[in-house]
Design an enzyme around this catalytic site. Structure first.
Site, PDB file in Angstrom:
ATOM      1  N   ASN A 194       0.829  -1.130  -0.028  1.00 19.37           N
ATOM      2  CA  ASN A 194      -0.036   0.062   0.099  1.00 19.37           C
ATOM      3  C   ASN A 194       1.017   1.275  -0.008  1.00 19.37           C
ATOM      4  O   ASN A 194       1.588   1.691   0.960  1.00 19.37           O
ATOM      5  CB  ASN A 194      -0.920  -0.083   1.155  1.00 19.37           C
ATOM      6  N   TRP A 195       0.962   1.920  -1.134  1.00 23.31           N
ATOM      7  CA  TRP A 195       2.265   2.895  -1.373  1.00 23.31           C
ATOM      8  C   TRP A 195       1.774   4.215  -0.794  1.00 23.31           C
ATOM      9  O   TRP A 195       2.327   5.193  -0.394  1.00 23.31           O
ATOM     10  CB  TRP A 195       2.070   3.014  -2.856  1.00 23.31           C
ATOM     11  N   LYS A 196       0.194   4.313  -0.258  1.00 24.88           N
ATOM     12  CA  LYS A 196      -0.297   5.511   0.157  1.00 24.88           C
ATOM     13  C   LYS A 196      -0.079   6.664  -0.763  1.00 24.88           C
ATOM     14  O   LYS A 196       0.039   6.441  -2.057  1.00 24.88           O
ATOM     15  CB  LYS A 196       0.210   5.707   1.785  1.00 24.88           C
ATOM     16  N   HIS A 207      -9.623   1.483   4.448  1.00 21.79           N
ATOM     17  CA  HIS A 207      -8.263   1.601   5.267  1.00 21.79           C
ATOM     18  C   HIS A 207      -8.460   2.659   6.358  1.00 21.79           C
ATOM     19  O   HIS A 207      -9.353   3.601   6.254  1.00 21.79           O
ATOM     20  CB  HIS A 207      -7.323   1.968   4.136  1.00 21.79           C
ATOM     21  N   GLU A 253      -6.859   4.861   7.321  1.00 25.79           N
ATOM     22  CA  GLU A 253      -6.745   6.239   7.165  1.00 25.79           C
ATOM     23  C   GLU A 253      -7.919   6.919   6.653  1.00 25.79           C
ATOM     24  O   GLU A 253      -7.935   8.157   6.813  1.00 25.79           O
ATOM     25  CB  GLU A 253      -5.329   6.355   6.282  1.00 25.79           C
ATOM     26  N   GLU A 260      -5.891  -5.069  10.310  1.00 30.03           N
ATOM     27  CA  GLU A 260      -4.927  -4.036  10.578  1.00 30.03           C
ATOM     28  C   GLU A 260      -5.291  -3.148  11.934  1.00 30.03           C
ATOM     29  O   GLU A 260      -6.195  -1.992  12.006  1.00 30.03           O
ATOM     30  CB  GLU A 260      -4.840  -2.927   9.269  1.00 30.03           C
ATOM     31  N   GLY A 304       2.021   2.255  10.710  1.00 27.84           N
ATOM     32  CA  GLY A 304       2.834   3.318  10.688  1.00 27.84           C
ATOM     33  C   GLY A 304       3.427   3.856  11.909  1.00 27.84           C
ATOM     34  O   GLY A 304       4.057   4.795  12.075  1.00 27.84           O
ATOM     35  N   SER A 344       2.975  -1.935  10.222  1.00 22.84           N
ATOM     36  CA  SER A 344       4.310  -2.168  10.578  1.00 22.84           C
ATOM     37  C   SER A 344       5.000  -3.575  10.358  1.00 22.84           C
ATOM     38  O   SER A 344       5.820  -3.811  11.058  1.00 22.84           O
ATOM     39  CB  SER A 344       4.542  -1.647  12.151  1.00 22.84           C
ATOM     40  N   GLY A 374       2.582  -1.175   4.275  1.00 27.12           N
ATOM     41  CA  GLY A 374       2.715   0.327   4.246  1.00 27.12           C
ATOM     42  C   GLY A 374       4.315   0.579   3.793  1.00 27.12           C
ATOM     43  O   GLY A 374       4.941   0.471   2.839  1.00 27.12           O
ATOM     44  N   GLY A 375       4.996   1.082   4.824  1.00 29.55           N
ATOM     45  CA  GLY A 375       6.279   1.695   4.633  1.00 29.55           C
ATOM     46  C   GLY A 375       7.177   0.809   4.077  1.00 29.55           C
ATOM     47  O   GLY A 375       7.962   1.056   3.075  1.00 29.55           O
TER      48      GLY A 375
HETATM   49  P1  PGA Z   1       2.548   0.292   7.928  1.00 31.10           P
HETATM   50  O1  PGA Z   1       1.162   0.529   6.815  1.00 31.10           O
HETATM   51  O2  PGA Z   1       2.967  -1.122   7.384  1.00 31.10           O
HETATM   52  O3  PGA Z   1       3.274   1.406   7.258  1.00 31.10           O
HETATM   53  O4  PGA Z   1       2.170   0.299   9.183  1.00 31.10           O
HETATM   54  C1  PGA Z   1       0.490  -0.621   6.709  1.00 31.10           C
HETATM   55  C2  PGA Z   1      -1.163   0.002   6.314  1.00 31.10           C
HETATM   56  O5  PGA Z   1      -1.338   1.154   6.466  1.00 31.10           O
HETATM   57  O6  PGA Z   1      -1.669  -0.745   5.294  1.00 31.10           O
END
Ligand code: PGA
Length: 256
Positions: free
Chosen positions: A13-15, A98, A100, A170, A176, A216, A237-238
């Site tokens: 997930n590049w966001k 998600h 966010e 999640e 994050g 994470s 994500g990251g």
């Molecule tokens: P993260 O993000 O791996 O940076 O914690 C995961 C996500 O938001 O899907």
């Protein structure tokens, strides 16, 4: 263990990251690394990178996903993108709900449900995100929260359509933040999600659903997480923004 009944998928997930030249470079770096993976490989990228990603991954084992989709087919919804617009350019997956989006953009279980049904109707595979807040975990209502989200988010999704749904567990406190759920916590909730699906649908169908962990996940903790009996890969994500890190995760899920 029933892991052979379903596919483990590592989805990036590049966001809101990567301009087009940056996306191009990352995908080119990723291609030879992803080639070795036996798990499913998906990259969910910003709308502006979708066409580039579809183009560059043609003929590879990397599938492309969007990070959101609107539930109406077309019309006066300034700034939105429909499911047909995504499938038309070759997108196969879409992240829905998600945290966010729930936190910053007013997403509710009702809109998650509408988006999920619209995505399925268009032939997209939704990656539906659920997860509890830290406060909810501390109050010992994680299972209540998750059961409610699963029921509402999948309302009116048929058993046949469920086969095309991926669930991402999640925990919001782990996204994050560098705080990962322990392998036991991830397993516990992923197993609970599967049991909830078995009640709503059937055990057979629930056993075939890919349930990812996200929050994470990184090269250090991935192997233990994806080895859990009910954890089928991850939403990343990251660690999806660096090809080498993503590669370690792909290897872990391929062996998990
Ligand atoms: P993260 O993000 O791996 O940076 O914690 C995961 C996500 O938001 O899907």
């Amino acid at each position: 263990m029933n892991k052979e009944l379903r596919q483990a998928i590592i989805a990036g997930n590049w966001k809101m990251n990567k301009t087009r030249p940056e996306a191009r470079a990352l995908i080119e770096e990723l291609k030879p690394i992803a080639e070795k993976a036996t798990c499913g490989v998906v990259i969910c990228v910003p709308f502006t990178n979708l066409e580039t990603a579809v183009e560059l991954t043609k003929g590879t084992n990397i599938k492309v996903g969007a990070e959101n989709v609107h539930f109406e087919k077309s019309g006066a919804f300034t700034g939105e993108i429909s499911a047909d617009m995504l499938t038309e350019i070759g997108v196969e997956y879409v992240i829905i709900g998600h945290s966010e989006r729930r936190q910053y953009f007013g997403e509710t279980d009702e809109t998650v449900n509408k988006r999920t049904r619209a995505a399925l109707a268009a032939g997209l595979k939704p990656i539906v995100c659920v997860g509890e807040l830290l406060w909810e975990r501390e109050c010992n209502i994680t299972e209540e929260v998750i059961a409610r989200q699963i029921k509402l988010d999948l309302f009116d999704v048929s058993e046949e359509d469920l086969k095309n749904v991926v669930i991402a567990y999640e925990p919001v406190w782990a996204i994050g933040t560098g705080k990962t759920a322990t392998a036991e916590q991830a397993q516990e909730v992923c197993a609970f999600i599967r049991a909830t699906l078995a009640k709503l649908y059937s055990k057979e169908t629930a056993d075939a659903v890919t349930i990812q962990y996200g929050g994470s996940m990184n090269p250090k903790n991935a192997a233990e997480l994806v080895a859990q009996p009910d954890v089928d890969g991850g939403l990343i994500g990251g660690a999806s923004l660096k090809a080498a890190d993503f590669g370690v995760l792909l290897e872990a899920a391929s062996n998990g």
